[in-house]
Design an enzyme around this catalytic site. Structure first.
Site, PDB file in Angstrom:
ATOM      1  N   ARG A  72     -12.303   7.064  20.260  1.00  0.00           N
ATOM      2  CA  ARG A  72     -12.242   5.729  19.708  1.00  0.00           C
ATOM      3  C   ARG A  72     -11.317   5.893  18.626  1.00  0.00           C
ATOM      4  O   ARG A  72     -11.640   6.281  17.699  1.00  0.00           O
ATOM      5  CB  ARG A  72     -13.554   5.324  19.117  1.00  0.00           C
ATOM      6  CG  ARG A  72     -13.603   3.849  18.776  1.00  0.00           C
ATOM      7  CD  ARG A  72     -13.473   2.843  19.677  1.00  0.00           C
ATOM      8  NE  ARG A  72     -14.516   2.729  20.863  1.00  0.00           N
ATOM      9  CZ  ARG A  72     -14.404   2.239  21.813  1.00  0.00           C
ATOM     10  NH1 ARG A  72     -13.107   1.708  22.317  1.00  0.00           N
ATOM     11  NH2 ARG A  72     -15.331   2.359  22.793  1.00  0.00           N
ATOM     12  N   ARG A  94      -6.610   8.686  30.376  1.00  0.00           N
ATOM     13  CA  ARG A  94      -7.197   8.849  28.852  1.00  0.00           C
ATOM     14  C   ARG A  94      -8.448   9.925  28.862  1.00  0.00           C
ATOM     15  O   ARG A  94      -8.783  10.183  27.681  1.00  0.00           O
ATOM     16  CB  ARG A  94      -7.538   7.449  28.222  1.00  0.00           C
ATOM     17  CG  ARG A  94      -8.701   6.925  28.944  1.00  0.00           C
ATOM     18  CD  ARG A  94      -8.800   5.429  28.153  1.00  0.00           C
ATOM     19  NE  ARG A  94     -10.261   4.889  28.805  1.00  0.00           N
ATOM     20  CZ  ARG A  94     -10.926   4.096  28.034  1.00  0.00           C
ATOM     21  NH1 ARG A  94     -10.558   3.693  26.916  1.00  0.00           N
ATOM     22  NH2 ARG A  94     -11.855   3.471  28.809  1.00  0.00           N
ATOM     23  N   HIS A 163      -2.622   2.010  24.180  1.00  0.00           N
ATOM     24  CA  HIS A 163      -3.861   1.061  23.483  1.00  0.00           C
ATOM     25  C   HIS A 163      -3.852   1.462  22.233  1.00  0.00           C
ATOM     26  O   HIS A 163      -4.845   1.904  21.587  1.00  0.00           O
ATOM     27  CB  HIS A 163      -4.910   1.454  24.322  1.00  0.00           C
ATOM     28  CG  HIS A 163      -6.297   0.534  24.202  1.00  0.00           C
ATOM     29  ND1 HIS A 163      -6.772   0.328  23.137  1.00  0.00           N
ATOM     30  CD2 HIS A 163      -6.975  -0.143  25.060  1.00  0.00           C
ATOM     31  CE1 HIS A 163      -7.846  -0.504  23.130  1.00  0.00           C
ATOM     32  NE2 HIS A 163      -7.958  -0.844  24.173  1.00  0.00           N
ATOM     33  N   ASP A 206     -10.003 -10.844  21.923  1.00  0.00           N
ATOM     34  CA  ASP A 206      -9.379  -9.947  23.296  1.00  0.00           C
ATOM     35  C   ASP A 206      -8.727 -10.925  24.117  1.00  0.00           C
ATOM     36  O   ASP A 206      -9.043 -11.710  24.957  1.00  0.00           O
ATOM     37  CB  ASP A 206     -10.806  -9.564  23.857  1.00  0.00           C
ATOM     38  CG  ASP A 206     -10.572  -8.355  24.859  1.00  0.00           C
ATOM     39  OD1 ASP A 206      -9.474  -7.923  24.853  1.00  0.00           O
ATOM     40  OD2 ASP A 206     -11.418  -7.821  25.285  1.00  0.00           O
ATOM     41  N   GLU A 265      -1.168  -3.644  21.942  1.00  0.00           N
ATOM     42  CA  GLU A 265      -0.952  -2.782  23.116  1.00  0.00           C
ATOM     43  C   GLU A 265       0.187  -3.012  23.658  1.00  0.00           C
ATOM     44  O   GLU A 265       0.289  -4.099  24.189  1.00  0.00           O
ATOM     45  CB  GLU A 265      -2.390  -2.772  23.838  1.00  0.00           C
ATOM     46  CG  GLU A 265      -3.486  -2.463  23.125  1.00  0.00           C
ATOM     47  CD  GLU A 265      -4.776  -2.970  23.858  1.00  0.00           C
ATOM     48  OE1 GLU A 265      -4.933  -2.671  25.169  1.00  0.00           O
ATOM     49  OE2 GLU A 265      -5.878  -3.324  23.177  1.00  0.00           O
TER      50      GLU A 265
END
Ligand code: TA6
Length: 290
Positions: A72, A94, A163, A206, A265
């Site tokens: 994270r 990832r 990201h 978002d 991002e």
């Protein structure tokens, strides 16, 4: 992450060291112009700090390094799809093990390149042949480029994102410009919305901005700085802050740590990029502060 707990495995050059943290291999860069750390698990940049400045990249104090999921914070590499377009969410790059391809250095900084190629594990998730080269140019600014090549004999397409989590003084006191007029609101099932020219935050955000300008600016007022994010090879820019309720539900974020992060991002959303056999495409972000 307590950097003092990094164990040094091997000095690769004056500026580059192979280290280990809780079993994760990390390439550590210490150069007169900047410091950075890159995990081979995920090809994930964990920190970047120009010398004499504050950290620009945010890393969760509760980040989990057990390699079961993406760390994270930092710069997770979402590939070969973005979000829920497939399983696992944000693709497998990832959470894959990348290999160190090369490192070089001079007075302007250090270049570290990693590679990820199709293997049995990736093929079981996504049946295509590929080579990804991920290059980090670490100096006064940070440049990250992901070049994807179709090494098979059938065309395939992909989406994804760099990201990036940015370290800010306070989410209630930043603004972001350069996002462009239109966005898809992921908190409203992707509803098409019009935004103003300046984005401020007062709740979960978002959004997939579909016409971003090449340079997005985070005005990090309480740190007295602007963070510039210059993207190329993208067709969208995502902005994310989970706000408090979601953070509380995430095991790898402290309850109030949403206050000091924001994701901007460099994203390939729709249309996805189609690559014929032998073709390549590069997704790039360049990050600096002033
Ligand atoms: O890029 C924004 C987003 O897709 C959000 O919807 C949010 O879920 C975030 O990424 C983090 O996803 P993750 O799978 O890392 O928890």
């Amino acid at each position: 992450m307590n950097l003092r707990q990094l164990s040094t495995v091997n000095a690769l050059s004056d500026n580059v060291t192979a280290c280990e943290y809780q079993g994760v291999n990390i390439i550590r860069v210490i150069h007169p112009l900047a410091e950075a750390g890159i995990s081979l698990h995920g090809g994930h940049l964990l920190w970047f700090k120009p010398q004499g400045e504050k950290d620009i990249i945010w890393l969760s104090e509760k980040a989990i390094f057990d390699q079961s999921k993406a760390v994270r914070g930092g710069i997770p590499i979402c590939w070969p799809w973005f979000g829920q377009a497939g399983t696992p969410s944000h693709g497998f790059a990832r959470t894959s093990q990348w290999s160190l391809l090369e490192h070089r250095e001079n007075e302007n900084g250090v270049i570290v390149s990693l590679a990820l190629e199709d293997n049995e594990e990736t093929y079981a998730i996504w049946p295509h042949k590929f080579k990804n080269v991920l290059t980090f140019e670490i100096g006064q600014e940070l440049k990250v480029s992901l070049t994807s090549t179709n090494t098979g004999n059938q065309p395939w397409s992909y989406s994804g994102a760099l990201h990036t989590y940015f370290d800010i003084a306070n989410i209630n006191d930043i603004d972001i410009t350069g996002m462009g007029p239109k966005y898809l609101d992921s908190t409203q099932q992707g509803k098409v919305c019009e935004g103003g020219s300046t984005l401020t935050f007062n709740g979960e955000t978002d959004r997939v901005y579909t016409q971003p300008e090449a340079t997005i600016t985070i005005n990090d007022k309480n740190n007295n700085r602007e963070i510039l994010v210059n993207n190329e090879g993208h067709n969208a820019a995502v902005i994310w802050n989970p706000w408090q309720a979601l953070s509380v539900n995430m095991g790898d974020m402290a309850d109030n740590s949403y206050e000091t992060m924001v994701c901007v991002e460099s994203t390939i959303h729709q249309p996805s990029i189609e690559l014929a056999p032998g073709q390549s495409h590069t997704l790039l972000t360049t990050i600096s502060s002033r």
